[in-house]
Scaffold this active site. Structure first.
Site, PDB file in Angstrom:
ATOM      1  CD  GLU A 160     -45.079  -3.375  40.468  1.00 45.31           C
ATOM      2  OE1 GLU A 160     -44.928  -4.126  41.461  1.00 45.31           O
ATOM      3  OE2 GLU A 160     -46.101  -3.368  39.774  1.00 45.31           O
ATOM      4  CG  ASN A 201     -44.209  -1.044  33.864  1.00 41.83           C
ATOM      5  OD1 ASN A 201     -44.729  -0.110  33.268  1.00 41.83           O
ATOM      6  ND2 ASN A 201     -44.912  -2.036  34.401  1.00 41.83           N
ATOM      7  CG  HIS A 237     -52.763  -0.415  37.980  1.00 45.31           C
ATOM      8  ND1 HIS A 237     -53.543  -1.208  37.176  1.00 45.31           N
ATOM      9  CD2 HIS A 237     -51.507  -0.909  37.877  1.00 45.31           C
ATOM     10  CE1 HIS A 237     -52.807  -2.162  36.622  1.00 45.31           C
ATOM     11  NE2 HIS A 237     -51.551  -1.990  37.026  1.00 45.31           N
ATOM     12  CD  GLU A 265     -48.900  -3.014  34.722  1.00 40.43           C
ATOM     13  OE1 GLU A 265     -49.568  -3.126  35.765  1.00 40.43           O
ATOM     14  OE2 GLU A 265     -47.713  -3.397  34.622  1.00 40.43           O
ATOM     15  CG  ASP A 267     -56.728  -1.009  36.063  1.00 38.41           C
ATOM     16  OD1 ASP A 267     -56.138  -0.154  36.755  1.00 38.41           O
ATOM     17  OD2 ASP A 267     -56.526  -2.238  36.178  1.00 38.41           O
TER      18      ASP A 267
HETATM   19  O1  9MR Z   1     -53.127  -8.529  36.614  1.00 36.78           O
HETATM   20  C1  9MR Z   1     -52.163  -9.333  37.225  1.00 36.78           C
HETATM   21  C2  9MR Z   1     -52.838 -10.364  38.080  1.00 36.78           C
HETATM   22  O2  9MR Z   1     -53.561 -11.273  37.285  1.00 36.78           O
HETATM   23  C3  9MR Z   1     -51.831 -11.084  38.910  1.00 36.78           C
HETATM   24  O3  9MR Z   1     -52.505 -11.950  39.810  1.00 36.78           O
HETATM   25  C4  9MR Z   1     -50.964 -10.115  39.644  1.00 36.78           C
HETATM   26  C5  9MR Z   1     -49.945 -10.839  40.444  1.00 36.78           C
HETATM   27  O4  9MR Z   1     -48.996  -9.990  40.960  1.00 36.78           O
HETATM   28  O5  9MR Z   1     -50.334  -9.229  38.739  1.00 36.78           O
HETATM   29  C6  9MR Z   1     -51.253  -8.476  38.055  1.00 36.78           C
HETATM   30  O6  9MR Z   1     -50.589  -7.593  37.177  1.00 36.78           O
HETATM   31  C7  9MR Z   1     -49.758  -6.625  37.800  1.00 36.78           C
HETATM   32  C8  9MR Z   1     -48.630  -6.327  36.844  1.00 36.78           C
HETATM   33  O7  9MR Z   1     -47.988  -7.506  36.499  1.00 36.78           O
HETATM   34  C9  9MR Z   1     -47.679  -5.322  37.407  1.00 36.78           C
HETATM   35  N1  9MR Z   1     -48.323  -4.133  37.820  1.00 36.78           N
HETATM   36  C10 9MR Z   1     -49.484  -4.331  38.686  1.00 36.78           C
HETATM   37  C11 9MR Z   1     -50.448  -5.305  38.060  1.00 36.78           C
HETATM   38  C12 9MR Z   1     -51.689  -5.418  38.907  1.00 36.78           C
HETATM   39  O8  9MR Z   1     -51.387  -5.976  40.134  1.00 36.78           O
END
Ligand code: 9MR
Length: 548
Positions: A160, A201, A237, A265, A267
């Protein structure tokens, strides 16, 4: 008797004899029931899930689905900086190790997520000066990647780094170190594991837009500098209310750079309460993502961010949205599961646009007045070579499955050019091989034959002539032959075999039977006959001649 004209002879032997006639079939896609991972593996892809340590340790239903349905895993949180190095040089790997152990026990590939990110990175890192921050990054990457060098196959090295408009995110990394932190992170990761595939990513880069184009340009730039970047991750997402991105075209443009693409990732969230149209849209989104990845060889697979609505990050981040995954909160399969399953299992096979390689050197041998034998080196293909087109004077004469063939039915004293090209099941053809030029032999002697008769036994009232050996002395294949000879006065044919005899005066004409008229050059066949003769006669037939 009628001697066949050259034209009829040519037509009658217009055959091609391929050797090694073993066609190689492309694999059928897997079908019907069976877990997701079976169907993904049949396509050479992964289907993954994001693992959460809580349910992984405490819920049997979670573990069962995770183990059964998926062949790849990403730690949802356990490999992030705040989990692995919460304070300087204080490493904690218990949650990461639990996921690695479970994955290894279930033969799942492990994707590491993530090394350098602005989020979930402890404040002690964020406050460092440039030199110390670079050192902390190097130490962290070395330690984490090094620990899992034998278990983690792929890493999100940086995560990111872009804004939506394609500019760099103003993170503490960027603000302290400048853009170079990205290249450095990749170099440190490569130093720690020479074999892992190293990825960048991001989210909202699934379609072709300013952000994904910035990522594309960065990949080009990094590779031009020799920075070890192997793959890109599209988080995916998605949300039904925002439309489906032009995903496949975007995957294709990255693939064309020579990097792998992962859907990291996935969903698909829905505004709640969900109506049937939104659920149908969600199914379509899931199916479209899988299909887009199926369709591009360099798309290595799809990871779903979780798998059950019971444990999803979505409701905590987007109020009044959810139901984003493929199992409901009670571990029941949703239509979205079926969409993923069917796209993996029964969707169209990958579109193959890769042609086979050019055949190896073409050579010609065994030139006769009507044929030539061609041989060439095998081609290879990303799926399978299904055959070789033989080009005669530039036009496809026929297609054979082996790497040699005899081309027959050629005209004598005639120049020909041959080339070959390989083809696959999708109809892709390779470039043409080299061209060979040959001239067939003169046809004058092409129809020659000889007949040699042997008296097998005789007695005062008769004799048996066996065998009369008919040999093709020409250079082309016969389709018929005729032997004539002179019968002494008073002698009479009693019977014959392997030839049809007719008598006119003292001349006997023996024609081939339907089964022994075809003789290749130098080939022989035999026939025989029995004759009665007046008592006292000791003579036998003479003057055997053969014609084709
Ligand atoms: O799914 C993850 C969640 O449990 C955490 O609280 C969160 C914290 O930043 O991160 C989420 O996963 C993220 C991933 O690491 C990077 N891309 C976005 C995902 C969803 O926020």
């Amino acid at each position: 008797m009628s001697v066949p004209t050259r034209r009829s002879a040519v037509l009658s032997v217009l055959t091609l004899i391929g050797t090694l006639a073993v066609p190689i079939m492309a694999a059928e896609p897997a079908f019907a029931s069976g877990p997701l991972r079976t169907h993904a593996a049949a396509r050479g892809k992964f289907i993954g899930y994001a693992a959460a340590n809580g349910p992984l340790s405490s819920e049997a239903a979670y573990r069962n689905i995770a183990a059964t349905e998926f062949n790849q895993v990403t730690a949802e949180n356990a490999m992030k900086w705040d989990a692995t190095e919460p304070s300087d040089n204080n490493y904690t790997f218990s949650n990461a190790d639990a996921i690695v152990s479970f994955a290894q026990a279930n033969n799942q590939a492990i994707h590491g997520h993530t090394l350098v990110w602005h989020s979930q990175t402890p404040s002690w890192v964020q406050g460092l000066g440039a030199s110390a921050m670079r050192t902390a990054m190097q130490d962290h990457i070395s330690r984490v990647v090094g620990r899992y060098a034998n278990s983690v196959a792929t890493w999100d090295v940086v995560n990111e780094v872009f804004n939506e408009d394609g500019t760099f995110r103003s993170s503490f990394w960027y603000n302290t170190l400048g853009q170079s932190f990205i290249a450095d992170a990749f170099r440190y990761a490569r130093a720690a594991d020479a074999d892992a595939k190293l990825c960048i990513n991001d989210y909202n880069v699934e379609g072709i837009n300013a952000k994904s184009t910035a990522m594309y340009n960065l990949v080009v730039s990094l590779r031009n500098q020799g920075v070890p970047i192997d793959c890109v991750g599209f988080q995916a997402h998605l949300a039904v209310q925002y439309g489906f991105p032009n995903l496949q075209a975007n995957i294709e443009r990255f693939a064309a750079l020579g990097v792998d693409v992962r859907i990291t990732e996935l969903d698909v969230r829905i505004p709640l309460p969900a109506d049937s149209n939104e659920i149908t849209a969600q199914n379509t989104y899931y199916r479209n993502v899988i299909t887009a990845c199926n369709n591009v060889a360099r798309c290595t697979g799809v990871t779903i961010w979780g798998f059950t609505d019971k444990h999803s990050w979505v409701p905590g981040t987007f109020p009044n949205e959810g139901q984003a995954l493929i199992y409901d909160a009670n571990y029941g399969v949703k239509p979205a599961y079926t969409a993923v399953h069917d796209a993996l299992a029964g969707g169209p096979p990958p579109v193959d646009t890769t042609p086979p390689t050019t055949p190896g050197t073409l050579t010609a041998s065994g030139v006769t007045s009507s044929s030539v034998t061609l041989s060439w080196g095998a081609s290879t293909d990303n799926v399978a070579v299904t055959g070789y087109d033989i080009l005669q004077n530039g036009a496809v004469r026929t297609t054979v499955s082996g790497t040699s063939a005899t081309v027959s039915g050629l005209s004598s004293s005639t120049a020909y050019q041959f080339a070959v090209r390989a083809r696959d099941a999708a109809g892709n053809t390779s470039a043409n091989s080299n061209t060979v030029s040959i001239t067939t032999l003169p046809g004058g002697g092409g129809g020659g034959c000889s007949a040699v008769a042997t008296v097998q036994t005789q007695w005062s009232g008769g004799y048996v002539i066996q065998p009369v050996t008919v040999t093709n002395t020409g250079t082309s294949q016969t389709t018929s032959w005729t032997v004539t000879f002179t019968l002494p006065s008073g002698h009479a044919i009693v019977g014959s075999w392997n030839a049809a005899l007719t008598v006119s005066g003292q001349t006997v004409t023996a024609r081939n039977m339907p089964y022994n008229g075809t003789l290749g050059p130098n080939a022989s066949t035999t026939f025989g006959f029995q004759v009665s003769r007046p008592t006292g006669s000791t003579s036998v037939p003479s003057g055997y001649t053969c014609a084709v």
